[in-house]
Design a protein around this motif. Structure first.
Motif, PDB file in Angstrom:
ATOM      1  N   ASP A 160      -5.852 -38.098  27.721  1.00 34.19           N
ATOM      2  CA  ASP A 160      -3.854 -39.116  27.695  1.00 34.19           C
ATOM      3  C   ASP A 160      -4.407 -40.501  27.085  1.00 34.19           C
ATOM      4  OD1 ASP A 160      -5.114 -39.390  29.805  1.00 34.19           O
ATOM      5  OD2 ASP A 160      -4.343 -40.755  30.848  1.00 34.19           O
ATOM      6  N   GLU A 161      -5.183 -40.712  27.388  1.00 32.00           N
ATOM      7  CA  GLU A 161      -5.865 -42.528  26.227  1.00 32.00           C
ATOM      8  C   GLU A 161      -6.219 -42.795  24.654  1.00 32.00           C
ATOM      9  OE1 GLU A 161      -9.152 -44.527  28.698  1.00 32.00           O
ATOM     10  OE2 GLU A 161      -9.003 -43.462  30.110  1.00 32.00           O
ATOM     11  N   GLN A 162      -4.999 -42.951  24.342  1.00 28.54           N
ATOM     12  CA  GLN A 162      -4.892 -43.652  22.857  1.00 28.54           C
ATOM     13  C   GLN A 162      -5.963 -44.463  22.304  1.00 28.54           C
ATOM     14  OE1 GLN A 162      -1.541 -45.670  21.117  1.00 28.54           O
ATOM     15  NE2 GLN A 162      -2.126 -45.152  19.172  1.00 28.54           N
ATOM     16  N   ASP A 163      -6.706 -44.819  22.934  1.00 27.30           N
ATOM     17  CA  ASP A 163      -8.035 -45.457  22.408  1.00 27.30           C
ATOM     18  C   ASP A 163      -8.905 -44.325  22.735  1.00 27.30           C
ATOM     19  OD1 ASP A 163      -6.494 -47.761  22.205  1.00 27.30           O
ATOM     20  OD2 ASP A 163      -8.072 -48.855  23.475  1.00 27.30           O
ATOM     21  N   ILE A 164      -9.545 -43.687  22.919  1.00 29.46           N
ATOM     22  CA  ILE A 164     -10.291 -42.859  23.166  1.00 29.46           C
ATOM     23  C   ILE A 164      -9.266 -41.687  22.550  1.00 29.46           C
ATOM     24  CG2 ILE A 164     -10.773 -40.770  24.287  1.00 29.46           C
ATOM     25  CD1 ILE A 164     -11.835 -43.869  25.832  1.00 29.46           C
ATOM     26  N   ARG A 165      -9.002 -40.918  21.917  1.00 31.21           N
ATOM     27  CA  ARG A 165      -8.530 -40.549  21.111  1.00 31.21           C
ATOM     28  C   ARG A 165      -8.890 -40.742  19.482  1.00 31.21           C
ATOM     29  NH1 ARG A 165      -3.509 -40.063  23.813  1.00 31.21           N
ATOM     30  NH2 ARG A 165      -2.378 -40.851  22.020  1.00 31.21           N
ATOM     31  N   GLU A 166      -7.824 -41.480  19.529  1.00 25.67           N
ATOM     32  CA  GLU A 166      -8.346 -42.303  18.069  1.00 25.67           C
ATOM     33  C   GLU A 166      -9.928 -42.959  17.265  1.00 25.67           C
ATOM     34  OE1 GLU A 166      -5.541 -45.760  18.019  1.00 25.67           O
ATOM     35  OE2 GLU A 166      -3.534 -44.733  17.614  1.00 25.67           O
ATOM     36  N   THR A 167     -10.964 -43.121  18.430  1.00 30.93           N
ATOM     37  CA  THR A 167     -12.081 -43.654  18.315  1.00 30.93           C
ATOM     38  C   THR A 167     -13.114 -41.732  18.481  1.00 30.93           C
ATOM     39  OG1 THR A 167     -12.127 -45.726  20.075  1.00 30.93           O
ATOM     40  CG2 THR A 167     -14.330 -44.184  19.003  1.00 30.93           C
ATOM     41  N   THR A 168     -13.070 -41.023  18.848  1.00 29.45           N
ATOM     42  CA  THR A 168     -13.290 -40.039  19.550  1.00 29.45           C
ATOM     43  C   THR A 168     -12.945 -39.209  17.663  1.00 29.45           C
ATOM     44  OG1 THR A 168     -13.017 -39.603  21.658  1.00 29.45           O
ATOM     45  CG2 THR A 168     -13.532 -37.856  20.158  1.00 29.45           C
ATOM     46  N   GLN A 169     -11.459 -39.449  17.298  1.00 28.45           N
ATOM     47  CA  GLN A 169     -11.226 -39.061  16.192  1.00 28.45           C
ATOM     48  C   GLN A 169     -11.658 -39.045  15.140  1.00 28.45           C
ATOM     49  OE1 GLN A 169      -6.530 -38.509  15.029  1.00 28.45           O
ATOM     50  NE2 GLN A 169      -6.732 -38.207  13.624  1.00 28.45           N
ATOM     51  N   MET A 170     -11.124 -40.143  14.725  1.00 25.73           N
ATOM     52  CA  MET A 170     -12.329 -41.658  14.177  1.00 25.73           C
ATOM     53  C   MET A 170     -13.912 -40.944  13.427  1.00 25.73           C
ATOM     54  SD  MET A 170     -12.001 -45.588  12.625  1.00 25.73           S
ATOM     55  CE  MET A 170     -11.862 -45.396  14.392  1.00 25.73           C
ATOM     56  N   CYS A 171     -14.538 -40.943  14.649  1.00 30.21           N
ATOM     57  CA  CYS A 171     -16.029 -39.912  14.694  1.00 30.21           C
ATOM     58  C   CYS A 171     -16.230 -39.242  13.880  1.00 30.21           C
ATOM     59  CB  CYS A 171     -16.595 -40.290  15.952  1.00 30.21           C
ATOM     60  SG  CYS A 171     -16.920 -42.500  16.970  1.00 30.21           S
ATOM     61  N   LEU A 172     -15.489 -37.857  14.768  1.00 31.54           N
ATOM     62  CA  LEU A 172     -15.626 -36.615  14.430  1.00 31.54           C
ATOM     63  C   LEU A 172     -14.924 -36.314  13.102  1.00 31.54           C
ATOM     64  CD1 LEU A 172     -14.251 -34.583  18.013  1.00 31.54           C
ATOM     65  CD2 LEU A 172     -16.856 -35.069  16.652  1.00 31.54           C
ATOM     66  N   GLU A 173     -14.681 -37.238  12.224  1.00 31.21           N
ATOM     67  CA  GLU A 173     -14.100 -37.572  10.954  1.00 31.21           C
ATOM     68  C   GLU A 173     -15.044 -37.572  10.047  1.00 31.21           C
ATOM     69  OE1 GLU A 173      -8.879 -37.473  11.085  1.00 31.21           O
ATOM     70  OE2 GLU A 173     -10.137 -39.221  10.524  1.00 31.21           O
ATOM     71  N   ILE A 174     -15.334 -38.833  10.316  1.00 33.40           N
ATOM     72  CA  ILE A 174     -16.177 -38.956   9.164  1.00 33.40           C
ATOM     73  C   ILE A 174     -17.641 -38.846   9.857  1.00 33.40           C
ATOM     74  CG2 ILE A 174     -17.532 -41.817   9.510  1.00 33.40           C
ATOM     75  CD1 ILE A 174     -14.930 -42.720   9.873  1.00 33.40           C
ATOM     76  N   ALA A 175     -18.652 -39.104  10.575  1.00 34.40           N
ATOM     77  CA  ALA A 175     -19.834 -38.011  10.786  1.00 34.40           C
ATOM     78  C   ALA A 175     -19.607 -36.852  10.825  1.00 34.40           C
ATOM     79  CB  ALA A 175     -20.063 -38.823  12.386  1.00 34.40           C
TER      80      ALA A 175
END
Length: 126
Positions: A10-25
């Motif tokens: 439900d937390e937008q910051d967590i979703r976005e950060t997690t998404q970025m980490c998984l897409e890049i790394a």
């Protein structure tokens, strides 16, 4: 072959950060849901390889969402990794009773998140 992951948080910051980490790394294809209800719909429709599920959410919490995923024939075999700030020993023991692939504790290391998810999937298949 691209791996697909559904993040339910439900937390937008967590979703976005997690998404970025998984897409890049990890070169994951990332789907997101802002609630347990939306996550149930997306999991059934999209059939991701794994679900990263926040435990503490309003309305339908992560454990209720997990129960619903496991009751649905379309989603019951999708591995679920709990993402939680609950790191107390009693809570960790409760999580081990569940049919989940792993528990990742917040705050997590963004540089190792993809590896943690992959390791959970490997450990689950052994």
């Amino acid at each position: 072959m691209t791996k697909r992951i559904l993040i339910i948080d439900d937390e937008q910051d967590i979703r976005e950060t997690t998404q970025m980490c998984l897409e890049i790394a990890g070169e994951w294809e990332v789907l997101t849901a802002v609630s347990g209800k939306e996550g149930l719909v997306k999991a059934a429709a999209e059939q991701p390889d794994v679900i990263l599920l926040d435990v503490m959410m309003p309305d339908m919490d992560g454990l209720t969402t997990l129960q619903n995923l496991q009751k649905n024939p379309q989603t019951k075999n999708i591995p679920v990794i709990l993402l939680t700030a609950k790191a107390q020993a009693a809570e960790q023991r409760q999580f081990t009773q569940l049919k989940i692939a792993a528990v990742i504790t917040k705050p997590y290391d963004p540089f190792t998140l993809s590896d943690q998810v992959l390791q959970a999937l490997v450990d689950r298949s052994v």
